[in-house]
Design a protein around this motif. Structure first.
Motif, PDB file in Angstrom:
ATOM      1  N   ALA A  50      14.970 -15.596  23.294  1.00  0.00           N
ATOM      2  CA  ALA A  50      14.569 -15.377  21.895  1.00  0.00           C
ATOM      3  C   ALA A  50      12.997 -15.398  21.663  1.00  0.00           C
ATOM      4  N   ILE A  51      12.820 -14.310  20.901  1.00  0.00           N
ATOM      5  CA  ILE A  51      11.379 -14.582  20.069  1.00  0.00           C
ATOM      6  C   ILE A  51      11.369 -14.508  18.900  1.00  0.00           C
ATOM      7  N   GLY A  52      10.453 -15.388  18.367  1.00  0.00           N
ATOM      8  CA  GLY A  52       9.918 -16.351  17.224  1.00  0.00           C
ATOM      9  C   GLY A  52       8.501 -15.161  16.801  1.00  0.00           C
ATOM     10  N   GLY A  53       8.254 -16.267  15.650  1.00  0.00           N
ATOM     11  CA  GLY A  53       7.100 -15.532  14.934  1.00  0.00           C
ATOM     12  C   GLY A  53       5.854 -16.001  15.805  1.00  0.00           C
ATOM     13  N   GLY A  58      -5.140 -12.751  17.276  1.00  0.00           N
ATOM     14  CA  GLY A  58      -6.298 -12.595  17.555  1.00  0.00           C
ATOM     15  C   GLY A  58      -6.656 -10.963  17.691  1.00  0.00           C
ATOM     16  N   LYS A  59      -8.166 -10.372  18.016  1.00  0.00           N
ATOM     17  CA  LYS A  59      -8.496  -9.212  18.080  1.00  0.00           C
ATOM     18  C   LYS A  59      -7.983  -9.175  19.740  1.00  0.00           C
ATOM     19  N   GLU A  60      -8.183  -9.857  20.297  1.00  0.00           N
ATOM     20  CA  GLU A  60      -8.095  -9.671  21.859  1.00  0.00           C
ATOM     21  C   GLU A  60      -6.286 -10.131  22.050  1.00  0.00           C
ATOM     22  N   ALA A  61      -5.539 -10.255  21.913  1.00  0.00           N
ATOM     23  CA  ALA A  61      -4.097 -10.685  21.872  1.00  0.00           C
ATOM     24  C   ALA A  61      -3.269 -11.874  21.131  1.00  0.00           C
ATOM     25  N   ASN A  62      -2.502 -11.648  21.011  1.00  0.00           N
ATOM     26  CA  ASN A  62      -1.626 -12.420  20.349  1.00  0.00           C
ATOM     27  C   ASN A  62      -0.549 -13.232  20.849  1.00  0.00           C
ATOM     28  N   VAL A  63      -0.357 -14.573  20.585  1.00  0.00           N
ATOM     29  CA  VAL A  63       0.423 -15.850  21.108  1.00  0.00           C
ATOM     30  C   VAL A  63       1.345 -15.729  20.356  1.00  0.00           C
ATOM     31  N   PHE A  64       3.137 -15.513  20.884  1.00  0.00           N
ATOM     32  CA  PHE A  64       4.832 -15.506  19.304  1.00  0.00           C
ATOM     33  C   PHE A  64       5.773 -16.712  20.312  1.00  0.00           C
ATOM     34  N   TYR A  65       5.769 -17.406  19.574  1.00  0.00           N
ATOM     35  CA  TYR A  65       6.347 -18.712  20.024  1.00  0.00           C
ATOM     36  C   TYR A  65       7.880 -17.632  21.281  1.00  0.00           C
ATOM     37  N   GLY A  66       8.191 -18.321  22.082  1.00  0.00           N
ATOM     38  CA  GLY A  66       9.317 -17.896  22.650  1.00  0.00           C
ATOM     39  C   GLY A  66      10.968 -18.764  22.653  1.00  0.00           C
ATOM     40  N   LEU A  73       8.909 -21.472  24.833  1.00  0.00           N
ATOM     41  CA  LEU A  73       7.818 -20.506  25.779  1.00  0.00           C
ATOM     42  C   LEU A  73       6.675 -19.599  24.740  1.00  0.00           C
ATOM     43  N   ALA A  74       5.812 -19.518  25.621  1.00  0.00           N
ATOM     44  CA  ALA A  74       4.412 -19.285  24.425  1.00  0.00           C
ATOM     45  C   ALA A  74       4.333 -17.288  24.984  1.00  0.00           C
ATOM     46  N   ILE A  75       4.138 -16.918  24.401  1.00  0.00           N
ATOM     47  CA  ILE A  75       4.567 -14.721  25.039  1.00  0.00           C
ATOM     48  C   ILE A  75       3.564 -14.620  24.327  1.00  0.00           C
ATOM     49  N   LYS A  76       2.349 -13.988  25.299  1.00  0.00           N
ATOM     50  CA  LYS A  76       0.613 -14.036  25.456  1.00  0.00           C
ATOM     51  C   LYS A  76       0.369 -12.966  25.394  1.00  0.00           C
ATOM     52  N   ILE A  77       0.363 -11.972  24.352  1.00  0.00           N
ATOM     53  CA  ILE A  77       0.658 -10.100  25.037  1.00  0.00           C
ATOM     54  C   ILE A  77      -1.036  -9.701  24.302  1.00  0.00           C
ATOM     55  N   TYR A  78      -1.535  -9.320  25.578  1.00  0.00           N
ATOM     56  CA  TYR A  78      -2.727  -9.244  25.231  1.00  0.00           C
ATOM     57  C   TYR A  78      -2.611  -7.430  24.686  1.00  0.00           C
ATOM     58  N   ARG A  79      -3.526  -6.721  23.610  1.00  0.00           N
ATOM     59  CA  ARG A  79      -3.705  -5.921  22.959  1.00  0.00           C
ATOM     60  C   ARG A  79      -4.367  -4.764  24.132  1.00  0.00           C
ATOM     61  N   ILE A  80      -3.931  -3.549  23.718  1.00  0.00           N
ATOM     62  CA  ILE A  80      -4.848  -2.457  23.928  1.00  0.00           C
ATOM     63  C   ILE A  80      -5.910  -1.865  23.464  1.00  0.00           C
ATOM     64  N   GLN A  81      -5.593  -1.074  22.665  1.00  0.00           N
ATOM     65  CA  GLN A  81      -6.387  -0.769  21.957  1.00  0.00           C
ATOM     66  C   GLN A  81      -8.346  -1.617  21.893  1.00  0.00           C
ATOM     67  N   THR A  82      -7.044  -2.870  20.781  1.00  0.00           N
ATOM     68  CA  THR A  82      -8.523  -3.341  20.042  1.00  0.00           C
ATOM     69  C   THR A  82      -9.209  -4.659  21.214  1.00  0.00           C
ATOM     70  N   ALA A  83      -9.113  -4.693  22.435  1.00  0.00           N
ATOM     71  CA  ALA A  83      -9.348  -5.543  23.111  1.00  0.00           C
ATOM     72  C   ALA A  83     -11.207  -5.667  24.032  1.00  0.00           C
ATOM     73  N   ASN A  84     -11.802  -6.575  23.598  1.00  0.00           N
ATOM     74  CA  ASN A  84     -13.163  -6.348  24.150  1.00  0.00           C
ATOM     75  C   ASN A  84     -13.624  -5.848  25.521  1.00  0.00           C
ATOM     76  N   MET A 151       6.932 -25.625  17.110  1.00  0.00           N
ATOM     77  CA  MET A 151       5.346 -25.890  16.075  1.00  0.00           C
ATOM     78  C   MET A 151       3.840 -26.084  17.411  1.00  0.00           C
ATOM     79  N   PRO A 152       3.251 -24.842  17.435  1.00  0.00           N
ATOM     80  CA  PRO A 152       2.548 -26.028  18.998  1.00  0.00           C
ATOM     81  C   PRO A 152       1.340 -27.352  18.385  1.00  0.00           C
ATOM     82  N   TYR A 153       0.732 -27.405  19.376  1.00  0.00           N
ATOM     83  CA  TYR A 153      -0.103 -28.857  19.111  1.00  0.00           C
ATOM     84  C   TYR A 153      -1.131 -27.993  18.666  1.00  0.00           C
TER      85      TYR A 153
END
Ligand SMILES: N#C/C(=C\c1ccncc1)C(=O)NCc1ccccc1
Length: 250
Positions: A50-53, A58-66, A73-84, A151-153
């Motif tokens: 399951a993929i949550g909200g 951030g500009k480098e990545a987004n972390v979703f609840y899963g 789970l924490a699903i960390k997705i690194y952005r390809i376009q805007t990464a520094n 809810m993340p710590y």
């Protein structure tokens, strides 16, 4: 677009629910083609059910609840376009583990994702409280979720701490174990990259470097200075030179 509908249908058939309305919104501007392929592969391997909200954006990545079979789970997705791009190369260059990285932006982001996985694994093996890394594919990293009921710590900067002196010493202990056992320097330690719930947890290890990195000791000094800057508001802090000496010393 229609490719998202196709994607949704396919992952729905795999029993993965896009659980959260704003995931759809965030998905539209975040899930580019590469991310969809990686997500699809992780779903296909039954590593995500399951993929949550979004937890962090951030500009480098987004972390979703899963979730995987009911476990967070924490699903960390690194952005390809805007990464520094430039900042990342500073951390990767000089790290023997990743010197063969292709110069392409995508190749860099994939190497970075793999690096965060292996850094988290080393921290975890050294017994340092940090999310256990579970899998990675392309620009996506799956890790243990640190939180309760989706809810993340809280980050240390937003947490209620009883004994700041004790937490300060605890984190210094993590830095020492990271150095001596995991042979790593976090290189971005701050009240933003520490979660707190009864004890501190280190997160965001993508930029952590091995001790042979030319800038390892400079990053270590910066980490200690950062900790002292923050904790000096709440408790007595040790002298940086002393800390480095005991840490690096024999
Ligand atoms: N890893 C991670 C994180 C949280 C987390 C929570 C619960 N369990 C595991 C990880 C996180 O917010 N990192 C900082 C960040 C990442 C991306 C954009 C902005 C800020």
């Amino acid at each position: 677009g229609e490719e998202y509908e196709r994607f949704d249908r396919e992952i729905e058939t795999m029993g993965v629910r896009i659980k959260d309305a704003d995931t759809v919104k965030v998905r539209d501007d975040v899930f580019d083609e590469v991310t969809l392929i990686a997500l699809y592969k992780l779903v296909h391997k039954k590593l995500i059910s399951a993929i949550g909200g979004p937890i962090s954006t951030g500009k480098e990545a987004n972390v979703f609840y899963g979730e995987r079979d009911g476990r967070g789970l924490a699903i960390k997705i690194y952005r390809i376009q805007t990464a520094n791009f430039k900042a990342m190369t500073e951390y990767l260059a000089g790290d023997r583990r990743f010197s063969s990285v292709r110069g392409t932006r995508k190749g860099l982001i994939f190497a970075w994702t793999k690096k965060e996985f292996s850094n988290l694994a080393r921290a975890h093996e050294a017994g340092i409280p940090a999310p256990e890394p579970l899998a990675f594919d392309r620009n996506i990293l799956l890790m243990e979720f640190l939180g309760e009921d989706e809810m993340p710590y809280p980050q240390l900067r937003n947490a209620e701490v009883e004994d700041y002196g004790a937490v300060y010493r605890e984190i210094l202990g993590y830095v020492e174990r990271l150095y001596r056992e995991a042979r790593l320097v976090h290189a971005d330690l701050s009240e933003y990259n520490i979660l707190y719930h009864e004890k501190p947890y280190l997160i965001d290890m993508g930029q952590a470097v091995t001790l042979d990195h030319p800038r390892a000791s400079a990053f270590l000094v910066r980490d200690i200075k950062n900790l002292n800057r923050y904790f000096s508001r709440y408790c007595d802090v040790a002298d940086e030179e002393e800390i480095i000496k005991t840490l690096v010393g024999t």
